[in-house]
Design an enzyme around this catalytic site. Structure first.
Site, PDB file in Angstrom:
ATOM      1  N   ASP A  85       4.533  11.658   0.976  1.00  0.00           N
ATOM      2  CA  ASP A  85       4.615  12.050   2.386  1.00  0.00           C
ATOM      3  C   ASP A  85       5.043  13.511   2.476  1.00  0.00           C
ATOM      4  O   ASP A  85       5.175  14.197   1.473  1.00  0.00           O
ATOM      5  CB  ASP A  85       5.548  11.115   3.176  1.00  0.00           C
ATOM      6  CG  ASP A  85       6.976  11.082   2.625  1.00  0.00           C
ATOM      7  OD1 ASP A  85       7.306  11.923   1.762  1.00  0.00           O
ATOM      8  OD2 ASP A  85       7.762  10.223   3.049  1.00  0.00           O
ATOM      9  N   HIS A 110       1.095   5.190  -4.096  1.00  0.00           N
ATOM     10  CA  HIS A 110       1.869   4.483  -3.070  1.00  0.00           C
ATOM     11  C   HIS A 110       2.666   3.332  -3.632  1.00  0.00           C
ATOM     12  O   HIS A 110       3.400   2.662  -2.924  1.00  0.00           O
ATOM     13  CB  HIS A 110       0.947   3.976  -1.961  1.00  0.00           C
ATOM     14  CG  HIS A 110       0.355   5.091  -1.187  1.00  0.00           C
ATOM     15  ND1 HIS A 110      -0.857   5.659  -1.525  1.00  0.00           N
ATOM     16  CD2 HIS A 110       0.813   5.807  -0.145  1.00  0.00           C
ATOM     17  CE1 HIS A 110      -1.109   6.649  -0.703  1.00  0.00           C
ATOM     18  NE2 HIS A 110      -0.116   6.764   0.144  1.00  0.00           N
TER      19      HIS A 110
ATOM     20  N   THR B  82       5.094  -1.502  -2.032  1.00  0.00           N
ATOM     21  CA  THR B  82       4.499  -0.181  -1.817  1.00  0.00           C
ATOM     22  C   THR B  82       5.508   0.722  -1.105  1.00  0.00           C
ATOM     23  O   THR B  82       6.552   0.258  -0.646  1.00  0.00           O
ATOM     24  CB  THR B  82       3.223  -0.306  -0.967  1.00  0.00           C
ATOM     25  OG1 THR B  82       3.534  -1.101   0.169  1.00  0.00           O
ATOM     26  CG2 THR B  82       2.099  -0.956  -1.759  1.00  0.00           C
ATOM     27  N   TYR B  83       5.148   1.994  -0.957  1.00  0.00           N
ATOM     28  CA  TYR B  83       6.046   2.994  -0.368  1.00  0.00           C
ATOM     29  C   TYR B  83       6.538   2.553   1.011  1.00  0.00           C
ATOM     30  O   TYR B  83       5.746   2.100   1.841  1.00  0.00           O
ATOM     31  CB  TYR B  83       5.313   4.323  -0.263  1.00  0.00           C
ATOM     32  CG  TYR B  83       6.213   5.490   0.087  1.00  0.00           C
ATOM     33  CD1 TYR B  83       7.408   5.676  -0.580  1.00  0.00           C
ATOM     34  CD2 TYR B  83       5.852   6.401   1.067  1.00  0.00           C
ATOM     35  CE1 TYR B  83       8.232   6.747  -0.276  1.00  0.00           C
ATOM     36  CE2 TYR B  83       6.665   7.490   1.381  1.00  0.00           C
ATOM     37  CZ  TYR B  83       7.857   7.646   0.714  1.00  0.00           C
ATOM     38  OH  TYR B  83       8.669   8.696   1.016  1.00  0.00           O
ATOM     39  N   MET B  84       7.863   2.687   1.223  1.00  0.00           N
ATOM     40  CA  MET B  84       8.453   2.070   2.414  1.00  0.00           C
ATOM     41  C   MET B  84       8.520   2.990   3.631  1.00  0.00           C
ATOM     42  O   MET B  84       8.982   2.579   4.672  1.00  0.00           O
ATOM     43  CB  MET B  84       9.849   1.520   2.097  1.00  0.00           C
ATOM     44  CG  MET B  84      10.851   2.572   1.692  1.00  0.00           C
ATOM     45  SD  MET B  84      10.588   3.031  -0.029  1.00  0.00           S
ATOM     46  CE  MET B  84      11.400   4.610  -0.118  1.00  0.00           C
TER      47      MET B  84
END
Lengths: 230, 519
Positions: A85, A110, B82-84
């Site tokens: 991100d 991810h 997975t990415y939080m």
């Protein structure tokens, strides 16, 4: 024999997991979050020169920078694998600057799983400056709000107060709910009457198993049924 | 439909009392309930708050642990979710295939859904035609039960929540049968509704609390006579919107476009840490301080606290990210207005005194009013003329540091009893140059001598700090004691911190693997 690839992530536990997938060709190091940031002691933004941020190595992170530089010197290839991100992209960008990397290679995944990491390794990309810029804009605006507005609150209300771009709106939402009128003690609109359809009525029907049935409350619906259909 | 007032309700009651009640219509309708969409940051925080009572901060901390990797014994280490930090509900094709396979094998083909939940995804998620993904398990095959032994209690609970929600999102809708029964009495119609689940679908892995107002109905037929038990006129009030909980505040912020996945938890954390809001029965109340700050900002910096303006700013930041708008332009554009606002406020903003509630007493030292203030350790009563008068009620009979008569084992200076956040403790009077603190347990080496000298001050009668269990520590031989921790009572060695022994939990009592903590 030293590993020829260096992978840099932000967190030690993520580094530990990655190291287990990647084998001895890869060394995995953690930056422990951001390496550089705006200084704590002053605004750190040159408003008159396009809001140029004055990034400095965060106090206490100097050793981390040295360690990463040392590992980078030994590595043939360096991969920046911070989280996928804005914040992660900015961390990767700052690491690239601190290590003086000419063509930094960024990988994103991810999930920290063997398959996802192997796929990411096959598709390295340059750092995405758009993501970095969005982070910079957010950081600069948040800093300007915090460092310009808070001192005003100290002088006018009380020392130690703070304001923030998102924080102050969240506080406003909470306060807005207080301005409501207390519940009124009226009968309007919406009293209803209940009637209870009791077990005896159903028990008269032999087919149904009456035992265990309880009364139900029916809500008042309307006066007089309107004639339906022709 | 509702009645206007008590008189109207009374008139209905009187009209139907003693009259025959008969079923006039029965209508059955089939309906479906769709499975939920997979989790994103905001919904994860909301669900964890509702189901597990986790604060958003705690949720994110535990989620990060699950994302960064957990050691799974023979299988090695891997990230479990997975990415939080995400606002995308996209799910990778492989993950969908895996879920479908799992559901087919475990529950059968009728339980496999299309995954096209009709619920409107968050605004940001629609725009995100990107590589981001929803929060889901990295492998559906790793069921909560299968990994439980390797997780802490918090990790296990959060993982199960994420796992169930994801599996449910790929399952078929539940089918319901709703029955509506109209009952005629005199000139009035009463209505009953009941709902029965005819096919559970996703509800099989995501049980939901039944709506208490919609119970199953007995089979009733048109024309059937019913007996009136009693009539109950009910009054109900128009309720103002309730105060936010942490979860509903996050939902509100997301709906209004304030903040992003990375900022919800820290934002809530900061307004609580600053004591602008406090929680009471999980509801967020602004403090007088929070209200004063909010009022000052509303009157002087309307844009800073303007919801639309802030949402727009988030969108501009998104535009830099996706469209490559120059960031300096966005900042300059905003700063021009902000700088002018600052200048204006510097001149106009009145000095505000945060109203401190009067304690209804006069200061024994100077005669001014005493007021209730909030400090680091909670509320206290102090003089309104602070800082000219520093009187604080209750402090005169509780001196800050009372000597115990014993010397410090580290530096020889006298030991004193001090007031800490968790009550009194024995420490060195040489603080901060000497940081010695006696262990708080009675009966453990030098701590015993220290607390013996301080009498009741060290051992608060209302909260025993350590209760002997009668067993000896297998590591060092000192007695084991039962203490009170943040998560309830636990047993450990009285030699702590010198000895860190804690007995393993009884198998089955908790899924947590003791080895993780003991190591």
């Amino acid at each position: 024999m030293a590993a020829s690839n260096l992978v840099i992530v932000e967190s030690p536990s993520k580094a530990r997991t990655l190291a287990k997938f990647l084998g001895s060709d890869y060394e995995v190091k953690a930056s422990l979050g951001h390496l550089v940031d705006l200084p704590k002691s002053k605004l750190g933004i040159d408003v008159d020169r396009d809001f140029a941020p004055d990034y400095i190595v965060i106090k206490g992170k100097e050793a981390q920078v040295r360690e990463l530089r040392q590992a980078a010197r030994k590595a043939q290839r360096i991969l920046l694998a911070a989280d996928p991100d804005r914040e992660g992209e900015a961390i990767a960008w700052h690491i690239a600057q601190q290590l003086h990397l000419k063509d930094p290679e960024r990988i994103v995944f991810h999930e920290v799983t063997r398959l996802a990491v192997e796929a990411a390794l096959r598709e390295p990309r340059p750092i995405d400056q758009h993501l970095v810029d969005a982070q910079q804009a957010r950081r600069v605006i948040d800093r300007l709000v915090g460092y310009k507005l808070s001192p005003l609150l100290w002088r006018k209300i009380r020392k130690g107060l703070s304001a923030g771009r998102v924080q102050s709106v969240a506080l406003r939402l909470v306060c807005d709910r207080e301005g409501r009128s207390p519940p009124s003690c009226r009968w309007s609109p919406g009293a209803w009457t209940r009637c209870w359809a009791p077990p005896p009525a159903w028990r008269s029907r032999p087919a149904s198993s009456a035992a265990g049935r309880t009364a139900r409350s029916a809500r008042w619906s309307s006066p007089t049924r309107r004639p339906r259909g022709p | 439909m509702e009645l206007a007032d008590a008189a109207a309700a009374g008139a209905v009651t009187a009209a139907v009392e003693g009259r025959p009640f008969a079923v006039s219509a029965v209508e059955r309708k089939a309906s479906r309930r769709n499975p939920p969409v997979p989790l994103i940051t905001s919904t994860l925080q909301q669900e964890a708050s509702a189901q597990l009572r986790f604060s958003p901060k705690r949720t994110m901390r535990v989620a990060q642990q699950l994302y960064e990797g957990v050691e799974l014994g023979a299988e090695g280490a891997t990230g479990l979710i997975t990415y939080m930090r995400t606002d995308s509900i996209r799910v990778s094709e492989q993950a969908v295939e895996q879920a479908v396979e799992y559901i087919r094998a475990t529950h059968g083909a009728p339980y496999v859904g299309s995954g096209t939940a009709t619920r409107r995804p968050a605004k940001a998620a629609v725009a995100a035609q990107d590589a981001h993904e929803a929060i889901r398990p990295t492998s559906v095959g790793r069921t909560p039960e299968a990994v439980a032994a390797h997780l802490t209690a918090d990790q296990q609970r959060l993982y199960e929540l994420i796992w169930r929600r994801f599996v449910a999102s790929r399952m078929s809708p539940a089918r319901l049968s709703t029955t509506r029964v109209d009952i005629d009495a005199s000139d009035h119609v009463f209505r009953l509704t009941g709902t029965v689940v005819t096919f559970d679908g996703f509800l099989r892995v995501l049980p939901q609390r039944a709506d208490p107002r919609d119970p199953e109905l007995p089979a009733l037929q048109v024309g059937e006579a019913l007996t009136l038990v009693r009539t109950v006129p009910e009054q109900h009030f128009t309720q103002p919107p309730p105060r936010y909980t942490e979860a509903t505040l996050i939902r509100e912020m997301e709906e209004r476009g304030i903040g992003r996945p990375s900022t919800y938890a820290p934002t809530i954390d900061v307004i609580e840490a600053r004591q602008y809001v406090r929680q009471e029965e999980r509801r967020l109340h602004p403090t007088p301080l929070g209200q004063a700050v909010n009022e000052a900002l509303q009157s002087q910096f309307p844009e800073i606290v303007d919801i639309g303006f802030t949402a727009q700013m988030e969108e501009r930041l998104d535009a830099i990210e996706t469209g490559g708008t120059a960031w300096v332009g966005v900042v300059r554009n905003w700063f021009t207005g902000f700088a002018a606002n600052l200048e204006r406020a510097e001149a106009d903003m009145p000095r505000v005194r945060v109203a401190a509630a009067s304690a209804g007493e006069a200061c024994p030292q100077c005669g001014a009013d005493l007021v209730v203030r909030t400090g680091r350790f909670g509320e206290f009563i102090g003089c309104s003329r602070y800082p000219e008068c520093t009187y604080i009620k209750g402090r005169e009979d509780r001196p800050r540091a009372q000597p115990t008569g014993d010397p410090c084992p580290q530096c020889g200076k006298p030991l004193v009893v001090r007031q800490g956040r968790r009550g009194p403790f024995v420490g060195c009077s040489g603080y901060p140059s000497c940081r010695h603190i006696a262990p708080s347990t009675p009966g453990s080496g030098d701590g015993a001598a220290a607390s013996a000298g301080t009498g009741e001050a060290a051992a608060r009668p209302d909260r025993p700090t350590a209760e002997p269990t009668g067993e000896a520590c297998p590591d060092c031989g000192k007695p084991l004691v039962r203490r009170m921790g943040r998560f309830g009572p636990f047993v450990s060695c009285s030699g702590y911190p010198g000895c860190k022994y804690r007995p393993p939990r009884v198998a089955g009592a908790s899924p947590r693997a003791p080895a993780r903590r003991a190591g």
